[in-house]
Design a protein around this motif. Structure first.
Motif, short mmCIF file in Angstrom:
data_model
loop_
_atom_site.label_atom_id
_atom_site.label_comp_id
_atom_site.label_asym_id
_atom_site.label_seq_id
_atom_site.Cartn_x
_atom_site.Cartn_y
_atom_site.Cartn_z
N GLY A 96 -19.51 6.62 28.48
CA GLY A 96 -18.48 5.72 27.99
C GLY A 96 -17.06 6.08 28.38
N TYR A 129 -20.28 2.16 44.66
CA TYR A 129 -19.53 1.92 43.43
C TYR A 129 -19.75 0.50 42.89
CZ TYR A 129 -17.50 5.77 45.96
OH TYR A 129 -17.34 6.91 46.70
N ASP A 160 -12.72 1.37 35.95
CA ASP A 160 -12.97 0.00 36.41
C ASP A 160 -13.14 -0.11 37.91
OD1 ASP A 160 -12.57 -1.38 33.80
OD2 ASP A 160 -10.53 -0.58 34.03
N LEU A 171 -22.71 -0.01 40.82
CA LEU A 171 -22.62 0.46 39.44
C LEU A 171 -21.77 -0.47 38.59
CD1 LEU A 171 -22.03 4.25 40.19
CD2 LEU A 171 -24.18 3.13 39.58
N GLY A 172 -21.35 -1.59 39.16
CA GLY A 172 -20.59 -2.57 38.41
C GLY A 172 -19.08 -2.42 38.50
N LEU A 173 -18.60 -1.48 39.32
CA LEU A 173 -17.16 -1.30 39.48
C LEU A 173 -16.62 -2.21 40.57
CD1 LEU A 173 -17.96 1.29 37.88
CD2 LEU A 173 -16.13 2.46 39.13
N GLY A 207 -20.18 6.33 33.24
CA GLY A 207 -20.84 5.16 32.65
C GLY A 207 -21.78 5.55 31.53
N LYS A 208 -22.50 6.64 31.70
CA LYS A 208 -23.44 7.09 30.68
C LYS A 208 -22.73 7.53 29.41
CE LYS A 208 -26.92 8.73 34.00
NZ LYS A 208 -27.55 9.95 34.60
N VAL A 247 -18.84 8.71 38.66
CA VAL A 247 -18.78 7.38 38.06
C VAL A 247 -20.05 7.10 37.23
CG1 VAL A 247 -18.77 4.91 38.57
CG2 VAL A 247 -17.21 6.44 39.79
N LYS A 248 -21.20 7.49 37.75
CA LYS A 248 -22.44 7.33 36.99
C LYS A 248 -22.37 8.08 35.67
CE LYS A 248 -25.89 6.60 40.66
NZ LYS A 248 -27.06 7.22 41.35
#
Length: 361
Positions: free
Chosen positions: A231, A261, A235, A264-266, A228-229, A224-225
């Motif tokens: 793009g 998770y 969700d 990380l904003g999920l 995110g890096k 997931v990280k």
């Protein structure tokens, strides 16, 4: 969510097909209120839902509970949207089994977590036994997601885009996807899902055995990280939560795993909750099961980015557990006589308490 249960029961689907469009009143019959769906919303969750399998849609007692919005305001098709049923022959699509669950849930006003685009299991023979190049299999994957996403356009709050891609040790599962496409198949699936699903659809990675911080849950966090890096759209992460009395993760462990998770904003969700018991059952085991159910749901309620809980069916006779784990069962909230168990009331009481605590917010 293993295939053995549904495959054993498939003849019942053919023998007793449920109508795609239910008769008037299907799912709207009077039920005691508030149900778990109502209570969950008052406690701050988006939903409390259930998975539903096609094999029991001819049971009116069952459907009156499953499609009752007060009890369950979210539905997951347990098997009807999987690849072997949606695309049984290459580029030939059949949405019948999915529609048999999606249509009445729409009539009842329920949300849907749609399940799933990509899995290593329950694949049709033409796909699993094909001689694929990387380019060809990527084209097959994109075509499948494109057609299924378009058919269910606007129908799904969330999609489980990729299901169970990791081993317990944190390595990727050796399957047709990894061996033919490589590790990037997961990224491709999420990019295809974002491209073809309706705007606002939540895209989830879904797996079991990640309800504690361990090699598997940390490996998913690293994925997931990386997404995110770079793009890659994602969700949420679904924690399946197939638990066992006596070996279940604690409230604290579930919270810690979710925070891998949510930090990380999920968003997260408990997507397939059930709690199996070694048979024969007894009062002590039933009480322990109730505690596990309530504490698991509380771990979602207390995590601000945990949006909801889905039980992996609610009625013992259609649970996947006995076929997969001989000697174990009684994993659901309703017994074979459609009587609510202590686990049901423990969850309801916990949700009421949580809702009361929100009044001062």
């Amino acid at each position: 969510m293993k295939p053995s249960h549904v495959l054993n029961l498939l003849p019942l689907v053919a023998a007793s097909p449920a109508p795609v469009h239910p008769h008037p009143g299907f799912g709207n019959r009077p039920q005691p209120a508030p149900g778990l769906g109502d209570l969950a919303k008052k406690a701050g969750l988006k939903y409390f839902g259930t998975a539903v399998d096609n094999v029991v849609l001819d049971n009116e007692k069952y459907t009156s509970i499953a499609f009752n919005y007060s009890e369950f305001n979210q539905i997951t098709p347990a098997n009807g949207q999987k690849w072997m049923y949606i695309e049984p022959s290459r580029n030939v699509f059949n949405y019948t089994l999915g529609d048999q669950i999606v249509d009445p849930s729409k009539d009842a006003g329920q949300l849907r977590r749609c399940h799933n685009f990509l899995w290593h299991n329950q694949l049709p023979d033409w796909l699993s036994h094909g001689n694929w190049t990387k380019t060809a299999l990527l084209s097959v994957l994109e075509n499948h997601i494109k057609h299924e996403a378009d058919y269910y356009w606007g129908d799904c709050y969330a999609w489980d885009v990729v299901n169970e891609a990791f081993n317990d040790d944190g390595t990727l599962r050796q399957d047709i996807w990894l061996q033919t496409i490589g590790p990037e198949y997961i990224e491709h699936a999420f990019r295809f899902a974002r491209k073809y699903t309706s705007p606002g659809t939540k895209l989830y990675y879904n797996d079991y055995g990640i309800e504690r911080v361990n090699n598997k849950s940390v490996a998913i966090q690293q994925m997931v990280k990386d997404f995110g890096k770079r793009g890659v759209p994602i969700d949420g992460v679904g924690l399946q939560a197939h638990f066992t009395v006596g070996r279940s993760p604690s409230y604290t462990e579930i919270r810690a795993s979710q925070q891998l998770y949510t930090g990380l904003g999920l968003e997260t969700a408990l997507t397939e909750l059930d709690v199996r018991i070694e048979l024969p059952d007894n009062a002590n085991k039933t009480a322990a099961q109730a505690t596990v159910y309530a504490e698991s749901v509380r771990a979602c309620v207390d995590e601000k980015r945990c949006v909801g809980v889905t039980v992996w069916d609610f009625w013992d006779p259609v649970s996947w557990v006995p076929d997969t784990f001989p000697g174990w069962g009684d994993a659901c909230l309703w017994d074979e006589g459609f009587v609510r168990k202590p686990a049901y009331y423990a969850v309801a009481d916990m949700l009421r308490k949580a809702a009361g605590g929100r009044k001062g917010e």
